[in-house]
Design a protein around this motif. Structure first.
Motif, short mmCIF file in Angstrom:
data_model
loop_
_atom_site.label_atom_id
_atom_site.label_comp_id
_atom_site.label_asym_id
_atom_site.label_seq_id
_atom_site.Cartn_x
_atom_site.Cartn_y
_atom_site.Cartn_z
N UNK A 100 -18.86 39.14 5.11
CA UNK A 100 -19.60 39.40 4.48
C UNK A 100 -19.69 37.30 4.66
N UNK A 101 -18.83 36.67 3.85
CA UNK A 101 -18.77 35.30 3.89
C UNK A 101 -18.75 35.09 5.34
N UNK A 102 -17.13 35.37 6.12
CA UNK A 102 -17.81 34.50 7.42
C UNK A 102 -18.93 34.78 7.99
N UNK A 103 -19.38 35.41 8.43
CA UNK A 103 -20.75 35.60 9.33
C UNK A 103 -21.91 34.55 8.44
N UNK A 104 -21.38 35.00 6.67
CA UNK A 104 -22.11 34.13 6.54
C UNK A 104 -22.67 32.28 7.04
N UNK A 105 -20.75 31.81 6.89
CA UNK A 105 -20.60 30.87 7.49
C UNK A 105 -20.85 30.32 9.30
N UNK A 106 -20.79 31.30 10.10
CA UNK A 106 -20.21 31.39 11.00
C UNK A 106 -22.18 31.18 11.22
N UNK A 107 -23.08 31.79 10.85
CA UNK A 107 -24.56 31.23 11.10
C UNK A 107 -24.84 29.84 10.52
N UNK A 108 -24.48 29.42 10.03
CA UNK A 108 -24.83 27.65 9.47
C UNK A 108 -24.37 26.82 10.93
N UNK A 109 -25.49 26.36 10.64
CA UNK A 109 -24.94 24.49 12.26
C UNK A 109 -23.92 24.33 11.38
N UNK A 110 -23.83 23.73 12.04
CA UNK A 110 -22.92 22.95 12.24
C UNK A 110 -22.48 21.34 11.95
N UNK A 111 -23.56 20.75 11.65
CA UNK A 111 -23.56 19.27 10.25
C UNK A 111 -23.64 19.74 9.12
#
Length: 139
Positions: A100-111
């Motif tokens: 779950x955490x990598x999915x949530x992290x990957x959804x965040x914008x790059x900045x």
């Protein structure tokens, strides 16, 4: 429920009145799902950047460049994380730290994910979650 009740108590808002404007404009509080996402993203950030973070949790969060020989590729500079394949037998696995955490992290914008300072990351993350939380409800 607790969040809304707390805001009603602080501002003396009646039960029939809308509480969202008070949460958004006066208190700057995140809604409960965004608060959970905030805490999970902070844990993921610490797993990636904090050497004092427990190894058994830090080993569950991996970048693609650390798992294969892609160090020369442009994508190795991305801050995206490896998402393990989903389990076929249970939905609980999708909510685990490992999945779950990598999915949530990957959804965040790059900045937000490119930040290396915890305080700046937390500030940018809260701004991002605050904007997405209240902009979706306004539409």
């Amino acid at each position: 429920m607790v969040l809304n009740t707390s805001a009603r108590l602080i501002f003396g808002v009646r039960r029939g009145e809308h509480i969202s404007p008070f949460l958004k404009e006066k208190l700057h509080w995140l809604r409960i799902p965004e608060r959970i996402a905030y805490k999970r993203c902070i844990l993921t950030f610490r797993a990636l950047h904090d050497p004092a973070f427990p190894d058994y949790l830090a080993s569950l969060v991996r970048r693609p460049s650390s798992t294969d020989r892609r160090l020369q590729l442009r994508s190795s500079r991305d801050v995206k994380l490896v998402v393990p394949p989903p389990s076929r037998t249970t939905k609980f696995g999708e909510r685990s730290f490992k999945c779950g955490n990598p999915i949530l992290w990957n959804a965040l914008p790059g900045h937000v994910t490119r930040e290396s300072n915890l305080d700046l990351f937390a500030r940018k993350l809260k701004i991002h979650l605050f904007e997405t939380s209240y902009s979706c409800k306004a539409l």
